[in-house]
Scaffold this motif. Sequence first.
Motif, PDB file in Angstrom:
ATOM      1  N   LYS A  60       5.652   7.922   2.446  1.00 43.97           N
ATOM      2  CA  LYS A  60       5.504   6.290   1.706  1.00 43.97           C
ATOM      3  C   LYS A  60       6.267   5.103   2.257  1.00 43.97           C
ATOM      4  CE  LYS A  60       3.154   3.890  -1.491  1.00 43.97           C
ATOM      5  NZ  LYS A  60       2.321   3.247  -3.093  1.00 43.97           N
ATOM      6  N   ALA A  64      11.094  -0.877   1.679  1.00 46.32           N
ATOM      7  CA  ALA A  64       9.687  -2.353   1.313  1.00 46.32           C
ATOM      8  C   ALA A  64      10.566  -3.620   1.824  1.00 46.32           C
ATOM      9  CB  ALA A  64       9.401  -2.332  -0.094  1.00 46.32           C
ATOM     10  N   ALA A  66      14.164  -5.948   1.418  1.00 44.93           N
ATOM     11  CA  ALA A  66      15.533  -6.205  -0.239  1.00 44.93           C
ATOM     12  C   ALA A  66      15.226  -5.611  -1.321  1.00 44.93           C
ATOM     13  CB  ALA A  66      16.451  -7.198   0.717  1.00 44.93           C
ATOM     14  N   ILE A  68      13.399  -7.132  -3.645  1.00 42.65           N
ATOM     15  CA  ILE A  68      13.091  -8.151  -4.543  1.00 42.65           C
ATOM     16  C   ILE A  68      13.275  -9.045  -6.498  1.00 42.65           C
ATOM     17  CG2 ILE A  68      11.472 -10.466  -5.091  1.00 42.65           C
ATOM     18  CD1 ILE A  68      10.183  -8.536  -2.751  1.00 42.65           C
ATOM     19  N   LYS A  69      14.265  -8.177  -7.030  1.00 42.21           N
ATOM     20  CA  LYS A  69      14.085  -8.159  -8.412  1.00 42.21           C
ATOM     21  C   LYS A  69      15.122  -8.276  -8.204  1.00 42.21           C
ATOM     22  CE  LYS A  69       9.895  -4.971  -9.816  1.00 42.21           C
ATOM     23  NZ  LYS A  69       9.777  -3.835  -9.741  1.00 42.21           N
ATOM     24  N   GLY A 110      13.738  -6.187   5.163  1.00 39.81           N
ATOM     25  CA  GLY A 110      15.130  -6.011   5.573  1.00 39.81           C
ATOM     26  C   GLY A 110      14.591  -4.445   5.847  1.00 39.81           C
ATOM     27  N   GLU A 113      14.066  -4.689   9.725  1.00 39.49           N
ATOM     28  CA  GLU A 113      15.052  -5.159   9.949  1.00 39.49           C
ATOM     29  C   GLU A 113      17.020  -3.825  10.192  1.00 39.49           C
ATOM     30  OE1 GLU A 113      15.751  -8.305   6.919  1.00 39.49           O
ATOM     31  OE2 GLU A 113      15.820 -10.115   8.198  1.00 39.49           O
ATOM     32  N   GLU A 133       8.792 -12.094   4.666  1.00 36.61           N
ATOM     33  CA  GLU A 133       9.751 -12.852   3.578  1.00 36.61           C
ATOM     34  C   GLU A 133       8.980 -14.309   3.170  1.00 36.61           C
ATOM     35  OE1 GLU A 133      10.575 -10.907   6.173  1.00 36.61           O
ATOM     36  OE2 GLU A 133      12.730 -10.031   5.401  1.00 36.61           O
ATOM     37  N   GLY A 141      16.078 -12.437   6.911  1.00 37.45           N
ATOM     38  CA  GLY A 141      17.585 -13.121   6.371  1.00 37.45           C
ATOM     39  C   GLY A 141      18.569 -11.881   7.185  1.00 37.45           C
TER      40      GLY A 141
HETATM   41  C1  LIG Z   1      16.130  -8.456   3.491  1.00 42.82           C
HETATM   42  C2  LIG Z   1      15.904  -9.906   3.941  1.00 42.82           C
HETATM   43  C3  LIG Z   1      16.606 -11.391   3.525  1.00 42.82           C
HETATM   44  O1  LIG Z   1      15.096 -10.413   4.994  1.00 42.82           O
HETATM   45  C4  LIG Z   1      14.856 -10.299   2.895  1.00 42.82           C
HETATM   46  C5  LIG Z   1      13.693  -9.026   1.895  1.00 42.82           C
HETATM   47  O2  LIG Z   1      13.636  -7.600   2.414  1.00 42.82           O
HETATM   48  S1  LIG Z   1      13.013  -9.587   0.998  1.00 42.82           S
HETATM   49  C6  LIG Z   1      11.884  -8.433   1.208  1.00 42.82           C
HETATM   50  C7  LIG Z   1      11.288  -8.372   1.808  1.00 42.82           C
HETATM   51  N1  LIG Z   1       9.508  -7.106   1.391  1.00 42.82           N
HETATM   52  C8  LIG Z   1       8.303  -7.797   1.029  1.00 42.82           C
HETATM   53  O3  LIG Z   1       8.179  -9.136   0.548  1.00 42.82           O
HETATM   54  C9  LIG Z   1       7.229  -6.274   0.310  1.00 42.82           C
HETATM   55  C10 LIG Z   1       7.132  -5.899  -0.432  1.00 42.82           C
HETATM   56  N2  LIG Z   1       6.601  -5.525  -1.462  1.00 42.82           N
HETATM   57  C11 LIG Z   1       5.557  -4.785  -1.719  1.00 42.82           C
HETATM   58  O4  LIG Z   1       4.441  -6.065  -0.692  1.00 42.82           O
HETATM   59  C12 LIG Z   1       4.448  -4.156  -1.758  1.00 42.82           C
HETATM   60  O5  LIG Z   1       5.107  -2.829  -2.792  1.00 42.82           O
HETATM   61  C13 LIG Z   1       3.517  -3.069  -0.756  1.00 42.82           C
HETATM   62  C14 LIG Z   1       2.977  -3.605   0.000  1.00 42.82           C
HETATM   63  C15 LIG Z   1       5.097  -2.723   0.122  1.00 42.82           C
HETATM   64  C16 LIG Z   1       3.431  -1.982  -1.585  1.00 42.82           C
HETATM   65  O6  LIG Z   1       2.460  -2.094  -2.010  1.00 42.82           O
HETATM   66  P1  LIG Z   1       1.621  -0.915  -3.506  1.00 42.82           P
HETATM   67  O7  LIG Z   1       0.883   0.435  -2.649  1.00 42.82           O
HETATM   68  O8  LIG Z   1       0.898  -1.831  -3.471  1.00 42.82           O
HETATM   69  O9  LIG Z   1       3.321  -0.713  -4.436  1.00 42.82           O
HETATM   70  P2  LIG Z   1       3.821  -1.577  -5.125  1.00 42.82           P
HETATM   71  O10 LIG Z   1       3.363  -1.148  -6.501  1.00 42.82           O
HETATM   72  O11 LIG Z   1       3.731  -2.864  -5.310  1.00 42.82           O
HETATM   73  O12 LIG Z   1       5.186  -1.257  -5.696  1.00 42.82           O
HETATM   74  C17 LIG Z   1       5.103   0.331  -6.080  1.00 42.82           C
HETATM   75  C18 LIG Z   1       6.970  -0.505  -6.483  1.00 42.82           C
HETATM   76  O13 LIG Z   1       7.710  -0.686  -5.828  1.00 42.82           O
HETATM   77  C19 LIG Z   1       8.031  -2.036  -6.222  1.00 42.82           C
HETATM   78  N3  LIG Z   1       9.275  -2.795  -4.965  1.00 42.82           N
HETATM   79  C20 LIG Z   1       8.419  -2.249  -4.091  1.00 42.82           C
HETATM   80  N4  LIG Z   1       8.931  -3.222  -2.936  1.00 42.82           N
HETATM   81  C21 LIG Z   1       9.744  -3.736  -3.523  1.00 42.82           C
HETATM   82  C22 LIG Z   1      10.593  -4.780  -3.249  1.00 42.82           C
HETATM   83  N5  LIG Z   1      10.693  -5.003  -2.105  1.00 42.82           N
HETATM   84  N6  LIG Z   1      11.731  -5.020  -4.031  1.00 42.82           N
HETATM   85  C23 LIG Z   1      11.594  -4.897  -5.300  1.00 42.82           C
HETATM   86  N7  LIG Z   1      10.485  -4.065  -5.781  1.00 42.82           N
HETATM   87  C24 LIG Z   1       9.822  -3.531  -4.774  1.00 42.82           C
HETATM   88  C25 LIG Z   1       7.347  -2.514  -6.684  1.00 42.82           C
HETATM   89  O14 LIG Z   1       7.637  -3.231  -7.413  1.00 42.82           O
HETATM   90  C26 LIG Z   1       7.105  -1.646  -7.372  1.00 42.82           C
HETATM   91  O15 LIG Z   1       7.218  -1.344  -8.753  1.00 42.82           O
HETATM   92  P3  LIG Z   1       7.120  -1.734  -9.988  1.00 42.82           P
HETATM   93  O16 LIG Z   1       7.109  -2.776 -10.537  1.00 42.82           O
HETATM   94  O17 LIG Z   1       6.104  -0.759 -10.368  1.00 42.82           O
HETATM   95  O18 LIG Z   1       8.457  -0.986 -11.264  1.00 42.82           O
END
Ligand SMILES: CC(C)(O)CC(=O)SCCNC(=O)CCNC(=O)[C@H](O)C(C)(C)COP(=O)(O)OP(=O)(O)OC[C@H]1O[C@@H](n2cnc3c(N)ncnc32)[C@H](O)[C@@H]1OP(=O)(O)O
Length: 259
Positions: A60, A64, A66, A68-69, A110, A113, A133, A141
């Motif tokens: 899957k 996804a 870094a 975020i939380k 990330g 990346e 992001e 980043g």
């Molecule tokens: C490194 C840098 C500096 O460049 C910064 C970054 O990387 S910032 C992060 C960039 N990534 C994102 O914005 C992606 C975030 N995630 C999503 O958009 C979605 O989760 C998805 C499209 C990948 C998948 O969606 P879906 O199938 O609907 O699953 P979810 O219910 O959203 O996720 C399941 C579960 O995983 C947790 N989750 C997902 N991604 C992250 C994350 N990046 N950080 C922390 N947690 C993440 C999500 O919160 C869900 O958990 P629960 O809240 O249900 O406990």
Amino acid sequence: MAEYEMILTEVEGRVAIIRLNRPKALNALCDQLMDELGQALRGYDADPGIAAIVITGSEKAFAAGADIKEMQGRSYPAIYLDDFIGKRWEAVTYVQKPVIAAVAGFALGGGCELAMMCDIILAGDNAKFGQPEINLGVIPGAGGTQRLTRAIGKSKAMELILTGRMMDAAEAERANLVARVVPAAEVVAEAVKLGEKIGTLSAPSVAIAKEAVNRAYETTLAEGVKFERRLFQSLFATADQKEGMAAFAEKRKARFENR
Ligand SMILES: CC(C)(O)CC(=O)SCCNC(=O)CCNC(=O)[C@H](O)C(C)(C)COP(=O)(O)OP(=O)(O)OC[C@H]1O[C@@H](n2cnc3c(N)ncnc32)[C@H](O)[C@@H]1OP(=O)(O)O
């Protein structure tokens, strides 16, 4: 105190497989996971029994992004002083051996990346790449603005980074982000096969070839060509160059000794 092991490792032949293991969070790349990843990479790089390293996730999600939380409440002084993203994330770029990203599912932020820091990306047919992001009020980043632009060109990189749109595996292959697309269920096996193939070759030539290709990102064409020539010449100091060329002339398979 560590919650649980966020990476799983195994070795197949001469290929190490590092599997990101936070399935409930789609392998969000938190500090603990990145520390474990760095440690594993350094260990396998130093292990003479290992010829190549595969990094993968689940079907899957490769990752996804870094976590975020974990990062949402951090302050500017804290992330500046901790060099957030820097040291912890760059471990893969210091590995001398080939590192192959076997990407199935989401490789976002990330995650994308991290895949781009690897030497070769193999994509499962369900892979989705993106730098979302911008949706979080920040920008990539961990090298996304630089590596994605070099990989796929300015216009497409701009479109993806400014909108946060994801691209699927087929589009990523057309854009030259990935070397090849294979069925998602086979992506790790294909990456291991690739690592094994590289492992049959002369380790000094492989490491030096990797260094030369990476230099293309860092220098002018003239300097890069000069650098390549010096490295090419240096390989005539190896037994493997003598063996490789003798084997060709004698119409037999080369027996490299990695020296
Ligand atoms: C490194 C840098 C500096 O460049 C910064 C970054 O990387 S910032 C992060 C960039 N990534 C994102 O914005 C992606 C975030 N995630 C999503 O958009 C979605 O989760 C998805 C499209 C990948 C998948 O969606 P879906 O199938 O609907 O699953 P979810 O219910 O959203 O996720 C399941 C579960 O995983 C947790 N989750 C997902 N991604 C992250 C994350 N990046 N950080 C922390 N947690 C993440 C999500 O919160 C869900 O958990 P629960 O809240 O249900 O406990």
